[in-house]
Structure formats: structure tokens, C-alpha cells
Design a protein around this motif. Structure first.
Motif, PDB file in Angstrom:
ATOM      1  N   TRP A 160       0.834  -1.205   0.000  1.00  3.68           N
ATOM      2  CA  TRP A 160       0.000   0.000   0.000  1.00  3.68           C
ATOM      3  C   TRP A 160       0.870   1.256   0.000  1.00  3.68           C
ATOM      4  N   CYS A 161       1.957   1.231   0.754  1.00  8.45           N
ATOM      5  CA  CYS A 161       2.876   2.370   0.796  1.00  8.45           C
ATOM      6  C   CYS A 161       3.470   2.617  -0.587  1.00  8.45           C
ATOM      7  N   ALA A 162       3.848   1.570  -1.277  1.00  8.72           N
ATOM      8  CA  ALA A 162       4.399   1.714  -2.626  1.00  8.72           C
ATOM      9  C   ALA A 162       3.351   2.308  -3.562  1.00  8.72           C
ATOM     10  N   ALA A 163       2.121   1.805  -3.476  1.00 10.98           N
ATOM     11  CA  ALA A 163       1.052   2.325  -4.329  1.00 10.98           C
ATOM     12  C   ALA A 163       0.775   3.799  -4.033  1.00 10.98           C
ATOM     13  N   TYR A 164       0.802   4.179  -2.765  1.00  7.63           N
ATOM     14  CA  TYR A 164       0.636   5.583  -2.370  1.00  7.63           C
ATOM     15  C   TYR A 164       1.732   6.449  -2.975  1.00  7.63           C
ATOM     16  N   ASN A 165       2.976   5.990  -2.877  1.00  2.76           N
ATOM     17  CA  ASN A 165       4.093   6.779  -3.387  1.00  2.76           C
ATOM     18  C   ASN A 165       3.995   6.988  -4.896  1.00  2.76           C
ATOM     19  N   VAL A 166       3.513   5.978  -5.602  1.00  2.00           N
ATOM     20  CA  VAL A 166       3.367   6.108  -7.050  1.00  2.00           C
ATOM     21  C   VAL A 166       2.211   7.049  -7.396  1.00  2.00           C
ATOM     22  N   GLU A 167       1.045   6.847  -6.750  1.00  2.00           N
ATOM     23  CA  GLU A 167      -0.145   7.637  -7.098  1.00  2.00           C
ATOM     24  C   GLU A 167      -0.058   9.073  -6.596  1.00  2.00           C
ATOM     25  N   THR A 168       0.379   9.255  -5.358  1.00  4.78           N
ATOM     26  CA  THR A 168       0.303  10.571  -4.718  1.00  4.78           C
ATOM     27  C   THR A 168       1.595  11.372  -4.858  1.00  4.78           C
ATOM     28  N   LEU A 169       2.735  10.694  -4.787  1.00 10.94           N
ATOM     29  CA  LEU A 169       4.016  11.392  -4.790  1.00 10.94           C
ATOM     30  C   LEU A 169       4.727  11.327  -6.137  1.00 10.94           C
ATOM     31  N   GLY A 170       4.129  10.626  -7.098  1.00  2.85           N
ATOM     32  CA  GLY A 170       4.696  10.618  -8.442  1.00  2.85           C
ATOM     33  C   GLY A 170       5.938   9.771  -8.605  1.00  2.85           C
ATOM     34  N   GLN A 171       6.196   8.852  -7.675  1.00  2.39           N
ATOM     35  CA  GLN A 171       7.388   8.019  -7.802  1.00  2.39           C
ATOM     36  C   GLN A 171       7.214   6.980  -8.907  1.00  2.39           C
ATOM     37  N   THR A 172       8.337   6.489  -9.412  1.00 10.09           N
ATOM     38  CA  THR A 172       8.340   5.407 -10.385  1.00 10.09           C
ATOM     39  C   THR A 172       8.427   4.080  -9.641  1.00 10.09           C
ATOM     40  N   THR A 174       9.986   1.224  -9.141  1.00  6.92           N
ATOM     41  CA  THR A 174      11.252   0.555  -9.423  1.00  6.92           C
ATOM     42  C   THR A 174      11.493  -0.561  -8.415  1.00  6.92           C
ATOM     43  N   LEU A 175      12.566  -1.313  -8.627  1.00  3.98           N
ATOM     44  CA  LEU A 175      12.896  -2.412  -7.725  1.00  3.98           C
ATOM     45  C   LEU A 175      13.234  -1.923  -6.319  1.00  3.98           C
ATOM     46  N   SER A 176      13.662  -0.670  -6.197  1.00  3.59           N
ATOM     47  CA  SER A 176      14.064  -0.155  -4.883  1.00  3.59           C
ATOM     48  C   SER A 176      12.888   0.386  -4.068  1.00  3.59           C
ATOM     49  N   LEU A 177      11.720   0.522  -4.702  1.00  6.06           N
ATOM     50  CA  LEU A 177      10.608   1.185  -4.021  1.00  6.06           C
ATOM     51  C   LEU A 177      10.106   0.378  -2.833  1.00  6.06           C
ATOM     52  N   ARG A 178       9.851  -0.906  -3.000  1.00  5.00           N
ATOM     53  CA  ARG A 178       9.285  -1.686  -1.901  1.00  5.00           C
ATOM     54  C   ARG A 178      10.240  -1.859  -0.724  1.00  5.00           C
ATOM     55  N   PRO A 179      11.524  -2.129  -0.948  1.00  7.77           N
ATOM     56  CA  PRO A 179      12.430  -2.149   0.208  1.00  7.77           C
ATOM     57  C   PRO A 179      12.450  -0.822   0.968  1.00  7.77           C
ATOM     58  N   ALA A 180      12.397   0.295   0.247  1.00  2.00           N
ATOM     59  CA  ALA A 180      12.362   1.597   0.921  1.00  2.00           C
ATOM     60  C   ALA A 180      11.069   1.775   1.700  1.00  2.00           C
ATOM     61  N   CYS A 181       9.964   1.336   1.112  1.00  2.00           N
ATOM     62  CA  CYS A 181       8.679   1.429   1.814  1.00  2.00           C
ATOM     63  C   CYS A 181       8.649   0.523   3.042  1.00  2.00           C
ATOM     64  N   ARG A 182       9.264  -0.639   2.945  1.00  2.00           N
ATOM     65  CA  ARG A 182       9.298  -1.542   4.095  1.00  2.00           C
ATOM     66  C   ARG A 182      10.009  -0.887   5.275  1.00  2.00           C
ATOM     67  N   VAL A 183      11.093  -0.174   4.992  1.00  2.00           N
ATOM     68  CA  VAL A 183      11.810   0.532   6.055  1.00  2.00           C
ATOM     69  C   VAL A 183      10.899   1.562   6.719  1.00  2.00           C
ATOM     70  N   VAL A 184      10.141   2.309   5.908  1.00  2.00           N
ATOM     71  CA  VAL A 184       9.212   3.317   6.438  1.00  2.00           C
ATOM     72  C   VAL A 184       8.156   2.656   7.314  1.00  2.00           C
ATOM     73  N   ILE A 185       7.546   1.576   6.809  1.00  2.00           N
ATOM     74  CA  ILE A 185       6.480   0.901   7.547  1.00  2.00           C
ATOM     75  C   ILE A 185       7.004   0.322   8.858  1.00  2.00           C
ATOM     76  N   GLU A 186       8.191  -0.255   8.838  1.00  2.00           N
ATOM     77  CA  GLU A 186       8.748  -0.826  10.070  1.00  2.00           C
ATOM     78  C   GLU A 186       9.081   0.262  11.087  1.00  2.00           C
ATOM     79  N   ALA A 187       9.543   1.421  10.591  1.00  2.00           N
ATOM     80  CA  ALA A 187       9.829   2.530  11.512  1.00  2.00           C
ATOM     81  C   ALA A 187       8.540   3.035  12.150  1.00  2.00           C
ATOM     82  N   ARG A 188       7.491   3.159  11.360  1.00  2.00           N
ATOM     83  CA  ARG A 188       6.208   3.592  11.920  1.00  2.00           C
ATOM     84  C   ARG A 188       5.672   2.577  12.920  1.00  2.00           C
TER      85      ARG A 188
END
Length: 288
Positions: A160-172, A174-188
Motif C-alpha cells: 500500500w505504501c508503494a502504491a501511495y508513493n506512485v499515485e500521490t508522490l509521483g514516484q516510479t 522501481t525495484l528499490s521502491l518496496r524495500p524503501a517502503c518496508r523501512v518506512v512501515i517498520e519505523a512507523r
């Protein structure tokens, strides 16, 4: 001319006294220093802070954080603090945020006006005094439940975080998106700063705080999968997160959203949020 200083432990009181004059547009600055202090060793939420002083009083500040974001609160002496903090940190610049006019000026100061962006717009700043929070009927009637996510739900929330970043923040995507989102979700998850809404046993919506203080929180990352929209889930998950905050003594909430995001604006107005009249600037540069 001002005196420029890189802030160090011991400067917290003077920094906070300045930021409290600009509360609604200083949430990231206030939350980050309270979470991680003023030393910059590259850890999450840490950054280099440069302040302009006049007669031993801070009148402007800019910070360059671990994630490359330059965040400004500089109604005066903006060029001086921005140039100094970027030189001091040595980091790549991934984006800029702060009061909208200052963000636009910062792009020019740093020579980044023509750099490609994935997001670049002044956003509407909304505020809500939590005693005026309007509770959606489905939440009040306990037809929906909201709680801290369970560990087994973090993989779904990463998607869901990856989908949010693509739809709302305009990110592409990529292969790095989900690992980065996982870090965010685990920190939260570690900080108990996000919520999942359930209809029965099914997760249907998500909300988080991207900045949190004892008296005020800032909402970010609200997401409902497209197939589940239009049923009031976003209102309920945000309202429930704010009920939790209110029970811990928080008095107010802040958020910002795009001028063209009418559906999000309707959600927030529906639980009592009103525009403050200020604009918040958010620029995210494309990876190059």
C-alpha cells in the motif's frame, strides 16, 4: 548581517522557541529534532541544522536530513541558511519542503529550478482542533475497527505504501521502491505512528503520522485501495488515529494536500479540518 551557526546539542531551547512562532509549517523540523536530536550521524530523522542568529536569537533555520530532504523555515536570510546547510551536510538533495514561497525560492537559490521533479506543487495546509473532531457514524457505531497493525500485515502495508508513493508522490515503481517502503512501515510500527482500519477481518484503509509532538500531530500517507474507495474508510481511519492522539493529550492536527486532490480534501473537511490560509511547499526531485 546575521551570524550563521551549525546547531549542536544544547541549542534545542532556542531552536524550539523560534519554530513555535511558525508551528503549522515546522512540523517536520520540530518532530525530527525531538526524535533524533541535533547531532548528525546519518541515522533516520537526523540532519544538519544551520540557523541564522540576530543578537543571539534564531531568526531562520534550514536543515538537510538523512533522506536528502532540505527543510526550511526562514522568513529572512533564506539564501544564507540554505547555502550553508547544503555545503555543511555534503548530501545529495532529494527534495525541499517548508512554507511554499520559501520552497520555491530555495529551488532557485540552489540552482535547481530546472531539475526534473516527480512532485512540485504548493499544497493546502489544513488544521483541526481535536475537540472539534467529527466522528464518522460507522466508527461511532463500531461497524469498523481501527488499531496498530499486526506484524503479519506489514507486507500488505508495504504494498500500500508503494502504491501511495506512485499515485500521490509521483514516484516510479522501481525495484528499490518496496524495500524503501518496508523501512518506512517498520519505523512507523516501532514508533506506533500508524493505523489500519478493518471491516470485519479485512484491512481496508491506512493512515499514519509523519510528524508527532506532545501537543500536535501531522497526518500523512493516508491510503485506501482504489476498489475500496467511496465508502468512508479514509475518514474513519484518520478520525480513529486522532482519537488515539487525543486520548494521549494531543490538542491539534495538521495535514497538507494538493489543490487538485478534491477527494482527499472532502475526506478531511468531513471530519472537521479547515484550511489555515497558508500554503505548504513540497518538491520531490526525480532520481538522476
Amino acid at each position: 548581517m546575521p551570524t550563521l551557526r551549525t546547531l549542536q546539542p544544547g541549542d534545542e531551547v532556542s531552536l524550539e522557541a523560534f519554530l513555535l512562532q511558525h508551528t503549522d509549517t515546522s512540523m517536520f523540523l520540530r518532530s525530527n529534532w525531538r526524535t533524533a536530536g541535533l547531532l548528525d550521524e546519518g541515522a533516520r530523522f537526523q540532519g544538519t541544522y544551520v540557523a541564522a542568529y540576530i543578537d543571539e536569537t534564531i531568526v531562520a533555520v534550514a536543515a538537510h536530513f538523512w533522506n536528502g530532504m532540505v527543510i526550511v523555515q526562514a522568513p529572512v536570510h533564506l539564501p544564507e541558511v540554505v547555502q550553508a546547510v547544503v555545503a555543511q551536510s555534503g548530501r545529495v538533495i532529494s527534495g525541499i519542503s517548508g512554507p511554499a514561497a520559501q520552497v520555491e525560492a530555495t529551488k532557485s537559490i540552489l540552482g535547481l529550478s530546472n531539475r526534473p521533479t516527480q512532485l512540485n506543487e504548493p499544497e493546502i495546509l489544513f488544521s483541526l482542533t481535536l475537540r472539534d473532531l467529527q466522528i464518522p457514524q460507522a466508527l461511532a457505531a463500531a461497524k469498523l475497527q481501527c488499531r496498530l497493525p499486526h506484524p503479519e500485515e506489514l507486507e500488505l502495508l508495504t504494498e500500500w505504501c508503494a502504491a501511495y508513493n506512485v499515485e500521490t508522490l509521483g514516484q516510479t515503481d522501481t525495484l528499490s521502491l518496496r524495500p524503501a517502503c518496508r523501512v518506512v512501515i517498520e519505523a512507523r510500527q516501532a514508533m506506533a505512528m500508524h493505523w489500519v482500519l478493518l471491516a470485519g477481518d479485512t484491512p481496508v484503509s491506512y493512515s499514519a503520522f509523519n510528524a508527532s509532538l506532545p501537543d500536535i500531530v501531522q497526518i500523512g500517507g493516508v491510503w485506501t485501495p482504489p476498489a475500496l474507495r467511496g465508502q468512508g474508510y479514509a475518514k474513519s481511519v484518520v478520525a480513529s488515529s486522532l482519537l488515539d492522539a487525543r486520548s494521549q493529550g494531543v490538542e491539534r492536527a495538521i495535514l497538507f494536500t494538493g489543490h487538485n486532490n478534491q477527494s482527499a480534501q472532502a475526506v478531511y473537511r468531513g471530519i472537521g479540518f479547515l484550511p489555515t490560509g497558508e500554503k505548504y511547499g513540497l518538491v520531490l526531485f526525480e532520481d538522476t
